[in-house]
Write a protein that holds these residues in place. Structure first.
Motif, PDB file in Angstrom:
ATOM      1  N   THR A 288       0.839  -1.192   0.000  1.00 44.29           N
ATOM      2  CA  THR A 288       0.000   0.000   0.000  1.00 44.29           C
ATOM      3  C   THR A 288       0.874   1.241   0.000  1.00 44.29           C
ATOM      4  OG1 THR A 288      -1.695  -1.181   1.238  1.00 44.29           O
ATOM      5  CG2 THR A 288      -1.818   1.214   1.264  1.00 44.29           C
TER       6      THR A 288
ATOM      7  N   ARG B 157       0.695   5.746  -0.069  1.00 48.90           N
ATOM      8  CA  ARG B 157      -0.116   6.948   0.132  1.00 48.90           C
ATOM      9  C   ARG B 157       0.385   8.002  -0.836  1.00 48.90           C
ATOM     10  NH1 ARG B 157      -3.813  10.046   1.148  1.00 48.90           N
ATOM     11  NH2 ARG B 157      -3.697  11.888   2.457  1.00 48.90           N
TER      12      ARG B 157
ATOM     13  N   LEU C 158      -6.088  10.521 -10.990  1.00 52.46           N
ATOM     14  CA  LEU C 158      -6.008   9.651  -9.818  1.00 52.46           C
ATOM     15  C   LEU C 158      -5.898  10.569  -8.605  1.00 52.46           C
ATOM     16  CD1 LEU C 158      -5.766   6.595  -9.081  1.00 52.46           C
ATOM     17  CD2 LEU C 158      -3.306   6.918  -9.082  1.00 52.46           C
TER      18      LEU C 158
ATOM     19  N   SER D   2      -4.774   6.665  -0.340  1.00 53.03           N
ATOM     20  CA  SER D   2      -4.025   5.415  -0.160  1.00 53.03           C
ATOM     21  C   SER D   2      -4.516   4.392  -1.172  1.00 53.03           C
ATOM     22  CB  SER D   2      -4.224   4.869   1.251  1.00 53.03           C
ATOM     23  OG  SER D   2      -3.613   5.726   2.186  1.00 53.03           O
ATOM     24  N   TYR D   3      -3.566   3.682  -1.753  1.00 51.19           N
ATOM     25  CA  TYR D   3      -3.888   2.699  -2.784  1.00 51.19           C
ATOM     26  C   TYR D   3      -3.095   1.417  -2.552  1.00 51.19           C
ATOM     27  CZ  TYR D   3      -5.856   6.639  -5.326  1.00 51.19           C
ATOM     28  OH  TYR D   3      -6.605   7.724  -5.684  1.00 51.19           O
ATOM     29  N   GLN D   4      -3.729   0.307  -2.864  1.00 47.56           N
ATOM     30  CA  GLN D   4      -3.044  -0.978  -2.920  1.00 47.56           C
ATOM     31  C   GLN D   4      -2.435  -1.060  -4.315  1.00 47.56           C
ATOM     32  OE1 GLN D   4      -2.935  -3.274  -0.416  1.00 47.56           O
ATOM     33  NE2 GLN D   4      -1.667  -4.631  -1.620  1.00 47.56           N
TER      34      GLN D   4
ATOM     35  N   PHE E 223      -3.684   0.518  -9.510  1.00 45.70           N
ATOM     36  CA  PHE E 223      -3.972   1.220  -8.263  1.00 45.70           C
ATOM     37  C   PHE E 223      -5.369   0.783  -7.842  1.00 45.70           C
ATOM     38  CE2 PHE E 223      -0.726   3.672 -10.296  1.00 45.70           C
ATOM     39  CZ  PHE E 223       0.049   4.165  -9.262  1.00 45.70           C
ATOM     40  N   VAL E 224      -5.449   0.100  -6.691  1.00 50.76           N
ATOM     41  CA  VAL E 224      -6.702  -0.490  -6.238  1.00 50.76           C
ATOM     42  C   VAL E 224      -7.170   0.234  -4.979  1.00 50.76           C
ATOM     43  CG1 VAL E 224      -7.816  -2.630  -5.473  1.00 50.76           C
ATOM     44  CG2 VAL E 224      -5.973  -2.721  -7.173  1.00 50.76           C
ATOM     45  N   LYS E 225      -8.447   0.607  -4.967  1.00 50.93           N
ATOM     46  CA  LYS E 225      -9.047   1.264  -3.801  1.00 50.93           C
ATOM     47  C   LYS E 225     -10.423   0.635  -3.572  1.00 50.93           C
ATOM     48  CE  LYS E 225      -9.255   5.682  -1.706  1.00 50.93           C
ATOM     49  NZ  LYS E 225      -8.438   6.836  -1.720  1.00 50.93           N
TER      50      LYS E 225
END
Length: 164
Positions: free
Chosen positions: A57, A59, A71, A75-77, A101-103
């Motif tokens: 993760t 930020r 984007l 915070s993104y995985q 980028f996963v949220k």
């Protein structure tokens, strides 16, 4: 213009021309061929993960553009895919992948990531990278770009985003 001023101006111009002649290399001494480049080793793809892999993760402190799409800060995985983008001229194909980028379990953006083995990172990036198993986000080039740098198992992942 007086004769005295004209003589002074002529002296200055003559001195400048002489200085230029003595400091400029003759045309025959200039390079005509490109400098030789150091030999490169074959691509070491053993450290590259296969398939989809989580990079952790991060930020992102400001709005950016990923693959031309907005984007927002947050915070993104990061998820490395096995998908390779079209390789630019001169790039070693396996070292470029897509990162998502996963949220909230949903992919909200993606960008090309450069995968750099530990043995090559000193040739690619200046400064100290993140410690193994961590990441850092830094502004570059007058705050025009944002670099996400992940160090996972000694392999470095560099994502460059344009500030929005």
């Amino acid at each position: 213009m007086t004769r005295k001023n004209l003589a002074g101006l002529t002296g200055v111009l003559a001195a400048g021309a002489f200085a230029l002649m003595t400091t400029t290399a003759p045309v025959s001494a200039q390079h005509k061929a490109p400098n030789s480049q150091p030999a490169t080793a074959a691509a070491d793809t053993a450290a590259l993960p296969a398939g989809t892999t989580s990079l952790g993760t991060v930020r992102i402190s400001r709005a950016v553009k990923a693959n031309g799409e907005a984007l927002p800060a947050g915070s993104y995985q990061l998820r490395l895919t096995g998908e390779e983008p079209p390789a630019p001229t001169g790039a070693t194909k396996p070292y470029e992948r897509w990162v998502e980028f996963v949220k909230g379990g949903k992919v909200v953006g993606r960008e090309v990531v450069s995968v750099v083995p530990k043995s090559e990172i000193k040739n690619v990036a200046k400064g100290s990278g993140p410690a193994a198993g961590s990441s850092k986000v830094e502004l570059l080039n007058g705050n025009d770009y944002l670099r996400v740098w992940v160090n996972r198992g000694g392999t470095h992942y560099l994502v460059h985003l344009v500030a929005a």
